[in-house]
Design a protein around this motif. Structure first.
Motif, PDB file in Angstrom:
ATOM      1  N   THR A 100      -1.635  -4.737   6.611  1.00 30.18           N
ATOM      2  CA  THR A 100      -2.759  -5.252   7.400  1.00 30.18           C
ATOM      3  C   THR A 100      -2.468  -6.689   7.838  1.00 30.18           C
ATOM      4  OG1 THR A 100      -4.206  -3.807   6.121  1.00 30.18           O
ATOM      5  CG2 THR A 100      -5.283  -5.468   7.467  1.00 30.18           C
ATOM      6  N   GLU A 108      -3.748   2.317   7.617  1.00 29.83           N
ATOM      7  CA  GLU A 108      -4.251   3.356   6.727  1.00 29.83           C
ATOM      8  C   GLU A 108      -3.816   4.747   7.201  1.00 29.83           C
ATOM      9  OE1 GLU A 108      -5.780   0.487   7.043  1.00 29.83           O
ATOM     10  OE2 GLU A 108      -6.325  -0.005   4.979  1.00 29.83           O
ATOM     11  N   PHE A 166     -11.278   1.948   5.123  1.00 29.53           N
ATOM     12  CA  PHE A 166     -11.382   0.745   5.966  1.00 29.53           C
ATOM     13  C   PHE A 166     -11.716   1.036   7.417  1.00 29.53           C
ATOM     14  CE2 PHE A 166      -8.339  -2.352   8.245  1.00 29.53           C
ATOM     15  CZ  PHE A 166      -9.153  -3.468   8.194  1.00 29.53           C
ATOM     16  N   GLY A 194     -10.573  -5.525   2.752  1.00 31.40           N
ATOM     17  CA  GLY A 194     -10.962  -4.921   1.474  1.00 31.40           C
ATOM     18  C   GLY A 194     -11.886  -3.726   1.651  1.00 31.40           C
ATOM     19  N   GLY A 195     -12.070  -3.294   2.901  1.00 28.12           N
ATOM     20  CA  GLY A 195     -13.084  -2.294   3.220  1.00 28.12           C
ATOM     21  C   GLY A 195     -12.836  -0.893   2.672  1.00 28.12           C
ATOM     22  N   ASP A 224     -12.550  -0.015  -0.329  1.00 31.76           N
ATOM     23  CA  ASP A 224     -13.456   0.177  -1.474  1.00 31.76           C
ATOM     24  C   ASP A 224     -14.779   0.762  -0.981  1.00 31.76           C
ATOM     25  OD1 ASP A 224     -11.539  -1.091  -2.955  1.00 31.76           O
ATOM     26  OD2 ASP A 224     -12.752  -2.821  -3.525  1.00 31.76           O
TER      27      ASP A 224
END
Ligand code: ASP
Ligand code: MG
Length: 406
Positions: A47, A74, A136, A151-152, A154
């Motif tokens: 990223t 991703e 994410f 950090g999305g 999660d």
């Protein structure tokens, strides 16, 4: 048999070897008879690499295109993990956020999840497949690709767990759980086997970086238990942290942890008139500029005037200062000042609800070290203070000691 959503972060899938190790772990869970949905991040560094690329080409590029680019990280990982699983005779299928349909609003780079269509995933699970979903990212009403903020993944994992009514959401990372404070600052920090969702929510919003705050908010709102584990530990009995409903927490303590945040800055406007409407005149323009305000303190007025202090993220300091200076001139304030070398330190614990005196114990411990407190704010389960940044490490160690957390 359970339905488990697992999330693997960037370092956990950082190389082909790591991806194969994750596939083996997923297969072990599957072979025990569980249904498994896996959410993955981009491979570590990816990223950042993509962000640097877009900055090289055009830092002012459109937000839509930035999300198109960022979402590719991703997408690579889901394909690779699916291939690794099928290579081990474990049937698997990958989905991007668009394919699942993780519907979001269209706030590029910080989109919020509105709805998840769980039907296709449930069908695949019924056919015995492992479902691998890109973290994410999502898609808006018009089919544009969106991302959820750093950090999305999660958040994707927790939201999927909620939508699928999973039994547990497991977040695999490079640490084996949540600690009483950051072990890089206090090496004696203790591992926490279980804590309340509400405590985790405060710890995350006060600066603990183990879980993305939005993910914890989601879990708290829907009561979804999260387990934090290390993907680097293959031991069956490896440590982990369960973040769950308060009733299910094993050990009750008064102070669960010390969280800190050094990314803050403080701004003060002095000598404004003490009358209705002043607070909004000061903070309105700040929030209009999309600057988030954290702590706010207004003094008791005297002689019809008062002082007003608040904190913002350090990155927003210069802009906030400019805005405040302007407001100060308009309101005829005596002065505007600020400091961007401050830090916030907080103690958190649901046990505080039933214990008076925690705050004064905290203040005494800091005073004994000669650390000056500049601002204080409290909630039912938290006490935060703002101090000079240079005392942050000392203050963290002091409080960790004072509340016997080692
Ligand atoms: N890849 C994204 C990031 O690095 C999302 C995530 O890892 O959760 O922020
Ligand atoms: Mg990450």
């Amino acid at each position: 048999m359970a339905l488990i959503v697992q999330k693997y972060g960037g370092t956990s899938v950082g190389s082909p070897e790591r991806i194969k190790a994750v596939a083996e772990r997923v297969k072990r869970w599957k072979d025990k008879g569980n249904d498994v949905v896996v959410v993955v991040s981009a491979m570590s560094g990816e990223t950042n690499r993509l962000t640097a690329l877009m900055n090289d080409v055009n830092p002012e590029g459109s937000c839509r295109e930035k999300d198109v680019i960022l979402a590719t990280g991703e997408q690579v990982t889901i394909g690779l993990l699916s291939m690794a699983l099928t290579g081990m005779d474990c049937p698997a299928i990958s989905y991007t956020g668009t394919q699942v349909k993780i519907l979001t609003d269209n706030a590029y780079s910080k989109a919020r999840i509105k709805e998840i269509d769980s039907n296709p995933i449930n069908e695949d699970l019924a056919e015995g497949k492992v479902v691998v979903v890109a973290g994410f990212q999502g898609v808006d009403d018009d089919g544009n690709i969106t991302t959820l903020g750093r950090g999305g993944s999660d958040t994707t994992a927790v939201a999927l767990a909620v939508a699928l009514e999973a039994d547990e959401c497991q977040i695999y990372t490079d640490v084996d759980g949540v600690y009483t404070t950051d072990p890089r600052v206090v090496p004696e920090a203790s591992h926490i086997p279980s804590l309340a969702l509400e405590e985790m929510l405060e710890m995350a919003s006060q600066g603990s970086k183990v879980l993305q705050i939005r993910a914890v908010e989601f879990a708290y709102k829907y009561n979804m238990p999260i387990r934090v584990l290390s993907s680097f530990d293959d031991d069956e009995n490896a440590k982990s942290t369960l973040v769950t409903r308060e009733e299910e927490v094993m050990e009750k303590v008064m102070v669960r942890g010390v969280a800190f945040n050094r990314d803050e800055a403080q701004l003060t406007i002095s000598g404004v008139s003490d009358q209705p409407g002043v607070a909004v005149k000061i903070l309105g323009p700040i929030s209009d500029a999309n600057i988030e305000v954290d702590m706010i303190v207004q003094n008791i007025g005297s002689d019809g005037s008062t002082d007003f202090t608040f904190t913002v993220h350090r990155n927003d300091y210069d802009q906030a200062k400019k805005i405040l200076n302007q407001t100060g001139a308009e309101l005829g304030a005596r002065s505007c000042s600020g400091d961007d070398r401050i830090a916030k330190i907080s103690i958190v614990g649901v046990g505080m609800r039933s214990h008076a005196g925690v705050a004064s114990e905290m203040f005494k411990a800091l005073a004994d070290e000669g650390i000056n407190i500049r601002m204080i704010s409290t909630s039912e389960i938290k006490v935060s203070v703002v101090i000079d940044e240079k005392y942050l490490e000392l203050a963290t160690r002091t409080l960790h000691d004072a509340f016997d957390m080692a």
